[in-house]
Design a protein around this motif. Structure first.
Motif, PDB file in Angstrom:
ATOM      1  N   LEU A   1       0.852  -1.191   0.000  1.00  0.00           N
ATOM      2  CA  LEU A   1       0.000   0.000   0.000  1.00  0.00           C
ATOM      3  C   LEU A   1       0.887   1.239   0.000  1.00  0.00           C
ATOM      4  O   LEU A   1       1.622   1.493   0.960  1.00  0.00           O
ATOM      5  CB  LEU A   1      -0.924  -0.031   1.214  1.00  0.00           C
ATOM      6  CG  LEU A   1      -1.709  -1.343   1.391  1.00  0.00           C
ATOM      7  CD1 LEU A   1      -2.490  -1.323   2.693  1.00  0.00           C
ATOM      8  CD2 LEU A   1      -2.623  -1.606   0.208  1.00  0.00           C
TER       9      LEU A   1
ATOM     10  N   TYR B   1     -10.490  -4.312   0.126  1.00  0.00           N
ATOM     11  CA  TYR B   1     -10.808  -2.898   0.310  1.00  0.00           C
ATOM     12  C   TYR B   1     -12.278  -2.808   0.704  1.00  0.00           C
ATOM     13  O   TYR B   1     -13.153  -3.138  -0.089  1.00  0.00           O
ATOM     14  CB  TYR B   1     -10.538  -2.138  -0.985  1.00  0.00           C
ATOM     15  CG  TYR B   1     -10.581  -0.617  -0.894  1.00  0.00           C
ATOM     16  CD1 TYR B   1     -11.009   0.046   0.240  1.00  0.00           C
ATOM     17  CD2 TYR B   1     -10.182   0.156  -1.975  1.00  0.00           C
ATOM     18  CE1 TYR B   1     -11.038   1.426   0.310  1.00  0.00           C
ATOM     19  CE2 TYR B   1     -10.204   1.543  -1.931  1.00  0.00           C
ATOM     20  CZ  TYR B   1     -10.637   2.180  -0.782  1.00  0.00           C
ATOM     21  OH  TYR B   1     -10.670   3.547  -0.720  1.00  0.00           O
TER      22      TYR B   1
ATOM     23  N   ILE C   1      -8.259  -1.794   4.594  1.00  0.00           N
ATOM     24  CA  ILE C   1      -7.460  -2.060   3.396  1.00  0.00           C
ATOM     25  C   ILE C   1      -6.361  -3.054   3.767  1.00  0.00           C
ATOM     26  O   ILE C   1      -5.649  -2.866   4.758  1.00  0.00           O
ATOM     27  CB  ILE C   1      -6.825  -0.764   2.850  1.00  0.00           C
ATOM     28  CG1 ILE C   1      -7.906   0.309   2.616  1.00  0.00           C
ATOM     29  CG2 ILE C   1      -6.082  -1.038   1.548  1.00  0.00           C
ATOM     30  CD1 ILE C   1      -7.342   1.686   2.354  1.00  0.00           C
TER      31      ILE C   1
END
Length: 282
Positions: free
Chosen positions: A38, A181, A244
């Motif tokens: 990420l 997500y 996430i």
């Protein structure tokens, strides 16, 4: 199952991007503020048109995915291949920049609230030069799962015990990083979610406060989580947060603005490609 806890808090900072769109950046505000794979998480939220009307004019990307999730507002996406996407309230767009794309994201409203998020997810080195693509998913196509006690989860992407996310179904093939997500709408009380132990995970609170284990996370904070197989969440008042998670890649990350590669040599080649008009050839 072992429970995840908060390892680190990243406080979102005020900044701007594009042609001056005001936003708050948590992940990605520095090279140390990432969680493999990420790369960046931006929140944009304003009732003032001057804060967002200039939008994100034409700009390039290479080497990663962008995920744009609109809570309120109306955004038009156009790219160099002639594709268009009309992103409205509650909808999401998943774009794979791959070997290169030049696109714009421009508000289609002159008044009212513009609110949403953009997430960047890294690609493994072997996938950074794949052809670009994107998918638009409207709000009504994003599944919602009941977590009990009036809490629910809108699952944009990923596979959980609850079911599959919208992008997972739309693409029809697995992502290497198996991203998850979700948009959590939490009522007062407690919930617990099973998460793959192989994934790195972050919770970004954008309304209210959420307690993870013994750590309270407030609005505008990204909580980077420890490893574990379950995520305990509790709230005293209605709150909202993004969940996430993804499998780490474990490769070097070399970023130069909108380009993310695995070495300085690849960045230099990317800059030459962009200069010579070769970045985003079909």
């Amino acid at each position: 199952m072992s429970q995840r806890k908060v390892d680190r808090i990243i406080n979102a900072i005020n900044t701007s991007d594009g042609a001056g769109v005001k936003l708050r950046r948590s992940l990605g505000q520095s090279a140390m503020a990432r969680l493999d794979p990420l790369l960046m998480l931006d929140e944009f939220f304003s009732d003032e048109p001057a804060d967002y009307l200039a939008g994100f004019p034409s700009h390039p990307h290479r080497g990663f995915d962008t995920v744009t999730y609109i809570l309120d507002g109306h955004m038009l996406h156009e790219d160099h291949l002639g594709n268009q996407g009309d992103l409205k309230s509650g909808g999401v767009q998943w774009m794979r920049a791959g070997r290169g794309i030049i696109h714009s994201e421009m508000p289609q409203q002159t008044a009212g609230r513009m609110r949403g998020f953009q997430l960047w997810i890294n690609l493994p080195g072997r996938e950074k030069m794949v052809p670009p693509w994107y998918r638009d998913v409207p709000a009504e196509a994003i599944p919602e799962y009941d977590l009990g006690g009036d809490s629910r989860l809108r699952l944009i992407a990923g596979e959980l015990a609850l079911g599959s996310g919208a992008i997972t179904a739309a693409i029809g093939e697995p992502f290497t990083t198996a991203p998850i997500y979700g948009d959590l709408h939490l009522a007062p009380g407690q919930v617990e979610l099973a998460l793959p132990g192989s994934h790195n995970a972050v919770v970004y609170v954008y309304e209210g406060e959420v307690t993870i284990g013994e750590q309270t996370v407030s609005s505008g904070q990204a909580a980077l989580l420890s490893q574990g197989e379950s995520l305990p969440l509790s709230t005293e008042a209605a709150s909202r947060a993004l969940l996430i998670a993804a499998k780490p890649i474990g490769e070097p990350v070399v970023q130069y603005g909108p380009f993310v590669m695995t070495s300085s040599a690849e960045i230099e080649q990317t800059l030459r490609d962009y200069r010579d008009g070769q970045l985003a050839l079909p």
